[in-house]
Every structure is written in C-alpha cells, then in structure tokens.
Design an enzyme around this catalytic site. Structure first.
Site, short mmCIF file in Angstrom:
data_model
loop_
_atom_site.label_atom_id
_atom_site.label_comp_id
_atom_site.label_asym_id
_atom_site.label_seq_id
_atom_site.Cartn_x
_atom_site.Cartn_y
_atom_site.Cartn_z
N MET A 102 -3.86 -6.85 -7.04
CA MET A 102 -3.24 -7.86 -7.90
C MET A 102 -4.24 -8.83 -8.51
SD MET A 102 -0.44 -6.66 -8.04
CE MET A 102 1.27 -6.47 -7.62
N ARG A 103 -5.33 -8.30 -9.03
CA ARG A 103 -6.32 -9.13 -9.72
C ARG A 103 -6.80 -8.40 -10.96
NH1 ARG A 103 -8.37 -13.21 -6.67
NH2 ARG A 103 -7.43 -13.17 -4.62
N GLY A 125 0.78 -1.24 0.00
CA GLY A 125 0.00 0.00 0.00
C GLY A 125 0.81 1.28 0.00
N SER A 126 2.03 1.26 -0.56
CA SER A 126 2.79 2.52 -0.57
C SER A 126 2.16 3.53 -1.53
CB SER A 126 4.27 2.28 -0.90
OG SER A 126 4.44 1.95 -2.25
N ASN A 127 1.53 3.06 -2.61
CA ASN A 127 0.82 4.00 -3.48
C ASN A 127 -0.41 4.56 -2.78
OD1 ASN A 127 1.96 4.39 -6.30
ND2 ASN A 127 2.19 2.19 -6.02
N ASN A 149 -5.51 2.58 -12.73
CA ASN A 149 -4.53 1.61 -12.24
C ASN A 149 -3.14 2.20 -12.43
OD1 ASN A 149 -3.46 -0.93 -11.34
ND2 ASN A 149 -3.02 -1.44 -13.48
N HIS A 170 0.82 0.87 -13.13
CA HIS A 170 1.57 -0.32 -13.54
C HIS A 170 3.06 0.03 -13.60
CE1 HIS A 170 2.31 -4.16 -15.36
NE2 HIS A 170 3.09 -3.55 -16.24
C1 GAR Z 1 3.47 -1.13 -7.39
O1 GAR Z 1 4.77 -1.15 -7.90
C2 GAR Z 1 2.46 -1.17 -8.50
O2 GAR Z 1 2.85 -0.47 -9.63
C3 GAR Z 1 2.40 -2.65 -8.78
O3 GAR Z 1 2.45 -3.26 -7.52
C4 GAR Z 1 3.17 -2.43 -6.62
C5 GAR Z 1 2.30 -2.17 -5.42
O4 GAR Z 1 3.03 -1.50 -4.44
N1 GAR Z 1 1.20 -3.00 -9.48
C6 GAR Z 1 1.17 -3.96 -10.38
O5 GAR Z 1 2.13 -4.64 -10.69
C7 GAR Z 1 -0.19 -4.17 -11.04
N2 GAR Z 1 -0.06 -5.01 -12.18
P1 GAR Z 1 2.28 -0.79 -3.23
O6 GAR Z 1 1.36 -1.84 -2.61
O7 GAR Z 1 3.38 -0.40 -2.30
O8 GAR Z 1 1.52 0.39 -3.77
#
Ligand code: GAR
Length: 207
Positions: free
Chosen positions: A96-97, A18-20, A113, A115
C-alpha cells in the site's frame, strides 16, 4: 515446495493480509507456476503475510519506513535486498505505498502490481468503493507493470465482474478478489515463460 534450478526468482512486497501472496504460493506449490519465491518484504511488522511466509518457509524481511531518512533511501534498500537474492521479478501483492524511483529503475518492466478495479478507472486506494460510488455496472481487477505513476503502468491482464445497484464494498471486493487470485499467478506465469513483450503502453502476450 519444489525448486527448479534456473527458475524465475520472485520477490514479493505486501503490507497486509496477503491473500494474493498466498495465491502465488499455491500456484508454485501446485506446479502451475515454475518459479521460486525468494523473499517477502513488508513495510508492516503486523502483516498477516508474514505468517504465510513462515508457514511456507519463505524468508521475510520487515523494512520499516520510519527507519529511513527518505522514501528513496527505503526503496534503495529494498532494491538492494532484492538484487542480492537474484530476484528477476518483483510482485506487489497489496503493497500500500507508491513505489519509489530507486526500485523502479532497478527493475524496469520487472515490477507487477494488482489493482482492484479496471484501470485506468479508479486508481489509488479503495478502487472497489470508487466503482460503487461512481455507479459503474462492470468493474474488476488489473495486473500491470509498475511505472512512476499511481497505477498507470502498461496493463498485462484484466478480468471483469458485474457491479449490482445494491452492492456493498465488501461484496464487490470479495467478487473481485476471487478473480485477482486467478489472474495474478497467470500474469506471473506468462512473465516466467518469457511471453510478455512490452512495447510502450502495449503489452503483447506472445506464443
Ligand atoms: C487486493 O484487493 C489488492 O488488489 C489491493 O489490496 C488488496 C490486498 O489484499 N491492492 C490495492 O488496492 C493497491 N492499490 P491481499 O493482501 O489479501 O492480497
């Protein structure tokens, strides 16, 4: 957190760290984004994103896939929860779905989203490792609207980083993540200010 009446209400979907999600919380708290995070929905009861929601008094819901007879049933439930909270935008933050049709059709061009690659290159899982293995010299991250494909929807913002010949997945991921935390709140801000116009595949940034 300051709440503005009439501000965009955001529903966040996250599966892990969840850093985003945190970067969006911070942008709202710092007044860079005029929006309210209405709810965090996660498919993973162990997601660290839940701790972040608790810390910032954001409601969270766990929606476990195993409790549903089908993916459509799960996405119908998620769409209902978001609608009941008047969400105007759904933000996938490390969810992640592949999002199911009932949610996409409930929020057309209102699901974003992020990516960790420059789409349309390296969609799906492990975008950073795919970039290293392919040998590209530039990669980055992409914020896009979500359609029914895998990372195929109209692109809103991209940011690029160099890829070094001796890069590791961890080092590249960290370099990309720093930019993710900048462009995701920025894309949401543009949406919240009505500055994104979607015309087929093209997203025009107006104003
Ligand atoms: C992030 O790097 C995001 O871009 C990626 O998962 C990570 C989640 O990090 N998303 C994907 O790969 C989607 N296909 P976070 O939980 O720290 O935000």
């Amino acid at each position: 957190m300051e709440v503005t009446i009439g501000a965009l209400r955001i529903g966040v979907l996250a599966s892990g760290r969840g850093s985003n999600f945190q970067s969006i919380i911070d942008a709202v708290s710092e007044g860079k984004l005029s929006a309210e995070i209405a709810v965090l929905i996660t498919d993973n009861p162990a997601a660290f994103a839940i701790e972040r929601a608790r810390k910032h008094n954001i409601e969270h819901l766990v929606v476990s896939p195993k409790e549903f007879s089908s993916a459509d049933a799960m996405y119908t439930k998620i769409a209902d929860e978001l609608k009941s909270r008047n969400a105007g935008l759904v933000v996938l933050a490390g969810f992640m779905r592949i999002v199911g049709k009932p949610l996409i059709s409930a929020f057309p061009n209102r699901i974003m989203n992020i990516h960790p690659a420059l789409l349309p290159s390296f969609p799906g899982l492990h975008g950073q490792k795919q970039a290293i293995d392919y040998g590209v010299k530039i990669s980055g991250c992409t914020v896009h609207f979500v359609d029914e494909g895998m990372d195929t929807g109209p692109i809103i913002i991209q940011a690029a980083v160099p890829v070094y010949h001796d890069d590791t997945e961890e080092a590249l991921s960290e370099r990309i993540l720093k930019l993710e935390h900048k462009i995701y709140p920025e894309a949401i801000r543009l949406f919240s200010e009505g500055k994104l116009q979607v015309d087929g595949r093209i997203v025009r940034i107006t104003g």
